[in-house]
Design a protein around this motif. Structure first.
Motif, PDB file in Angstrom:
ATOM      1  N   UNK A 102      -5.653  -6.165  -3.471  1.00 40.91           N
ATOM      2  CA  UNK A 102      -4.382  -6.850  -3.764  1.00 40.91           C
ATOM      3  C   UNK A 102      -4.461  -7.445  -5.163  1.00 40.91           C
ATOM      4  N   UNK A 103      -5.681  -7.892  -5.537  1.00 37.59           N
ATOM      5  CA  UNK A 103      -5.929  -8.470  -6.857  1.00 37.59           C
ATOM      6  C   UNK A 103      -7.297  -8.008  -7.345  1.00 37.59           C
ATOM      7  N   UNK A 130      -2.353  -6.011  -8.014  1.00 34.81           N
ATOM      8  CA  UNK A 130      -2.083  -4.576  -7.834  1.00 34.81           C
ATOM      9  C   UNK A 130      -0.621  -4.386  -7.441  1.00 34.81           C
ATOM     10  N   UNK A 131      -0.117  -3.170  -7.631  1.00 35.16           N
ATOM     11  CA  UNK A 131       1.277  -2.878  -7.276  1.00 35.16           C
ATOM     12  C   UNK A 131       1.415  -2.827  -5.745  1.00 35.16           C
ATOM     13  N   UNK A 132       2.355  -3.597  -5.232  1.00 36.94           N
ATOM     14  CA  UNK A 132       2.454  -3.711  -3.769  1.00 36.94           C
ATOM     15  C   UNK A 132       2.864  -2.409  -3.122  1.00 36.94           C
ATOM     16  N   UNK A 133       3.763  -1.666  -3.778  1.00 38.47           N
ATOM     17  CA  UNK A 133       4.252  -0.482  -3.081  1.00 38.47           C
ATOM     18  C   UNK A 133       3.212   0.648  -3.086  1.00 38.47           C
ATOM     19  N   UNK A 134       2.571   0.915  -4.231  1.00 40.60           N
ATOM     20  CA  UNK A 134       1.528   1.964  -4.243  1.00 40.60           C
ATOM     21  C   UNK A 134       0.358   1.538  -3.344  1.00 40.60           C
ATOM     22  N   UNK A 135       0.014   0.238  -3.374  1.00 39.21           N
ATOM     23  CA  UNK A 135      -1.123  -0.236  -2.572  1.00 39.21           C
ATOM     24  C   UNK A 135      -0.826  -0.141  -1.086  1.00 39.21           C
ATOM     25  N   UNK A 157      -9.028  -2.851   4.959  1.00 41.07           N
ATOM     26  CA  UNK A 157      -8.614  -4.237   4.681  1.00 41.07           C
ATOM     27  C   UNK A 157      -8.054  -4.343   3.261  1.00 41.07           C
ATOM     28  N   UNK A 158      -7.278  -5.420   3.039  1.00 35.85           N
ATOM     29  CA  UNK A 158      -6.695  -5.658   1.706  1.00 35.85           C
ATOM     30  C   UNK A 158      -7.229  -6.970   1.168  1.00 35.85           C
ATOM     31  N   UNK A 159      -7.429  -7.067  -0.148  1.00 36.26           N
ATOM     32  CA  UNK A 159      -7.840  -8.349  -0.700  1.00 36.26           C
ATOM     33  C   UNK A 159      -8.418  -8.215  -2.096  1.00 36.26           C
ATOM     34  N   UNK A 160      -9.209  -9.231  -2.449  1.00 37.26           N
ATOM     35  CA  UNK A 160      -9.725  -9.357  -3.814  1.00 37.26           C
ATOM     36  C   UNK A 160     -10.920  -8.428  -4.066  1.00 37.26           C
TER      37      UNK A 160
END
Ligand code: SAH
Length: 243
Positions: A102-103, A130-135, A157-160
């Motif tokens: 996400x970052x 990061x770009x929310x839609x591509x991610x 998972x999503x995150x740093x």
């Protein structure tokens, strides 16, 4: 949107640091031609129905920053996906889990006292979003890939994600955990791709499979046996979803 040839108009750039991360995926290209620019082979063609340019950038932030710039300025890609391996920072994760950033933070950038530690002056922040839609497309693609693998119980998972120009051993990873309690993974390229993409207004995602916890042998084993299959599987699901 499809162009007259029936291919998607939005060309995507795919970057990995190492051959082993990209080799398997390159086999899926249709009508690929290779263009060499500053000693890098850019594979241009159609990947699962979508126009794509895939390239092995080399390891480290300078290698991917120059390569990302070429993808955007010379090859005209409209989005970028960085894929490959990463060291585990969060103790909640295991080898084989997939992290979608996400970052991203340059954990080795420090111009203090002129700027706060990790701060990127051109972007006015340390945490590069990061770009929310591509991610989110990459996140669902990774989930579908894992779900389709018999017996693979890995998490997505999503995150740093942290980036720096060092392979981090277990002691260095402990120090990262102290400095960034919410970090999931560490690698050597993501924040540089993030910086070029944010500065050029290019949507991007960073997708990493956990290869090690700082041990070089564990890393090499994952690189030899799993990494290419993960990249091929995740990118194929992502391309098919957006073709
Ligand atoms: N042995 C390799 C070097 C690999 S460097 C060679 O000789 O080519 C590690 C690569 O995997 C980098 O591209 C980095 O992004 C990622 N990586 C995996 N585990 C890592 C860790 N523990 N620390 C930093 N980067 C890591």
């Amino acid at each position: 949107m499809a162009n007259p040839a029936g291919q998607s108009a939005a060309r995507v750039g795919i970057i990995a640091a190492m051959d082993r991360e990209l080799d398997a995926l390159l086999a899926d290209f249709d009508a690929a031609r290779i263009e060499l620019v500053i000693s890098r082979a850019f594979h241009c063609g159609v990947l699962h129905g979508r126009e794509a340019v895939a390239v092995v950038a080399g390891i480290g932030k300078t290698a991917v920053a120059t390569t990302t710039t070429l993808l955007v300025q010379h090859f005209g890609v409209q989005s970028v996906v960085l894929i490959g391996a990463a060291g585990r920072v969060s103790e909640e994760l295991s080898i084989g889990d997939v992290v979608v950033a996400t970052h991203l933070v340059h954990h080795d950038l420090d111009a203090s006292p002129l700027f706060p530690r990790y701060h990127v002056p051109t972007l006015g922040t340390a945490r590069l979003a990061a770009d929310e839609s591509v991610s989110s497309l990459a996140y669902s693609a990774a989930q579908r890939f894992i779900a389709a693998e018999p017996g693979n119980t890995s998490k997505v998972v999503k995150g740093l994600v942290l980036s720096g120009d060092q392979f981090m051993d277990a002691t260095q990873i402990r120090d990262l955990r102290r400095r960034f309690p919410d970090a999931l993974a560490v690698e050597m390229e993501g924040a540089a791709v993030a910086q070029v993409c944010l500065e050029s207004g290019t949507p991007y995602a960073v997708v990493r499979s956990i290869s090690d916890d700082g041990n070089a042998d564990t890393f090499e084993r994952f690189l030899q046996s799993e990494c290419g299959r993960y990249a091929r599987g995740i990118i194929s699901k992502l391309m098919a979803a957006t073709a």
